[in-house]
Design a protein around this motif. Sequence first.
Motif, short mmCIF file in Angstrom:
data_model
loop_
_atom_site.label_atom_id
_atom_site.label_comp_id
_atom_site.label_asym_id
_atom_site.label_seq_id
_atom_site.Cartn_x
_atom_site.Cartn_y
_atom_site.Cartn_z
N TYR A 55 0.83 -1.21 0.00
CA TYR A 55 0.00 0.00 0.00
C TYR A 55 0.86 1.25 0.00
CZ TYR A 55 -3.82 -3.12 1.38
OH TYR A 55 -4.75 -4.12 1.43
N PHE A 56 1.89 1.26 0.85
CA PHE A 56 2.78 2.41 0.93
C PHE A 56 3.52 2.62 -0.39
CE2 PHE A 56 6.73 4.55 2.23
CZ PHE A 56 6.19 5.65 2.86
N SER A 57 3.97 1.52 -0.99
CA SER A 57 4.66 1.59 -2.27
C SER A 57 3.74 2.12 -3.37
CB SER A 57 5.19 0.21 -2.64
OG SER A 57 5.77 0.23 -3.91
N PHE A 58 2.50 1.63 -3.38
CA PHE A 58 1.52 2.09 -4.37
C PHE A 58 1.27 3.59 -4.24
CE2 PHE A 58 -2.99 3.28 -4.69
CZ PHE A 58 -3.12 3.27 -6.06
N LEU A 59 1.02 4.05 -3.02
CA LEU A 59 0.75 5.48 -2.83
C LEU A 59 1.96 6.33 -3.20
CD1 LEU A 59 -1.26 5.38 0.52
CD2 LEU A 59 -2.16 5.78 -1.79
N GLY A 60 3.14 5.88 -2.87
CA GLY A 60 4.35 6.63 -3.21
C GLY A 60 4.59 6.71 -4.71
N ARG A 61 4.41 5.58 -5.39
CA ARG A 61 4.62 5.58 -6.84
C ARG A 61 3.54 6.37 -7.56
NH1 ARG A 61 7.03 -0.35 -8.36
NH2 ARG A 61 8.58 -0.34 -6.71
N TYR A 62 2.32 6.31 -7.05
CA TYR A 62 1.24 7.08 -7.67
C TYR A 62 1.49 8.57 -7.49
CZ TYR A 62 -3.48 8.35 -9.07
OH TYR A 62 -4.55 8.90 -9.72
N LYS A 63 1.95 8.96 -6.31
CA LYS A 63 2.28 10.37 -6.07
C LYS A 63 3.40 10.83 -6.99
CE LYS A 63 4.51 11.45 -2.39
NZ LYS A 63 4.95 11.74 -1.01
N LEU A 64 4.41 10.01 -7.14
CA LEU A 64 5.52 10.35 -8.03
C LEU A 64 5.05 10.47 -9.48
CD1 LEU A 64 8.55 10.86 -7.94
CD2 LEU A 64 8.89 8.43 -8.36
N ALA A 65 4.17 9.59 -9.91
CA ALA A 65 3.62 9.65 -11.27
C ALA A 65 2.81 10.92 -11.47
CB ALA A 65 2.77 8.41 -11.55
N ILE A 66 2.04 11.32 -10.46
CA ILE A 66 1.27 12.55 -10.55
C ILE A 66 2.20 13.75 -10.72
CG2 ILE A 66 -0.23 14.15 -9.28
CD1 ILE A 66 -1.52 11.68 -7.98
N ILE A 67 3.26 13.77 -9.94
CA ILE A 67 4.20 14.88 -10.02
C ILE A 67 4.87 14.94 -11.39
CG2 ILE A 67 6.39 15.76 -9.11
CD1 ILE A 67 5.43 14.74 -6.34
#
Length: 81
Positions: A55-67
């Motif tokens: 879950y933490f990895s998913f949220l981090g990667r999704y945030k990075l993709a948004i940026i």
Amino acid sequence: MSDLTTLATFFGWSTVLNIGLLVFAAFVLVVFNAQVKTLHVKYITLDTADLNTLYFSFLGRYKLAIIMLNLVPYWALKIML
């Protein structure tokens, strides 16, 4: 100039919608953690302890993709206009 303005508007709204989805996903994972884990354990053969890392990895990667894919192009277009 109109095309760049339209593109900047697109990236701006795309950023807003994706950040909203990120906040919603984080909210669901925090508030309904036990229920989400129960649901995912049925479909994925992992321990519940490993799910927090996923879950933490998913949220981090999704945030990075948004940026990278939404926010930076929006800023670049705003600088150009």
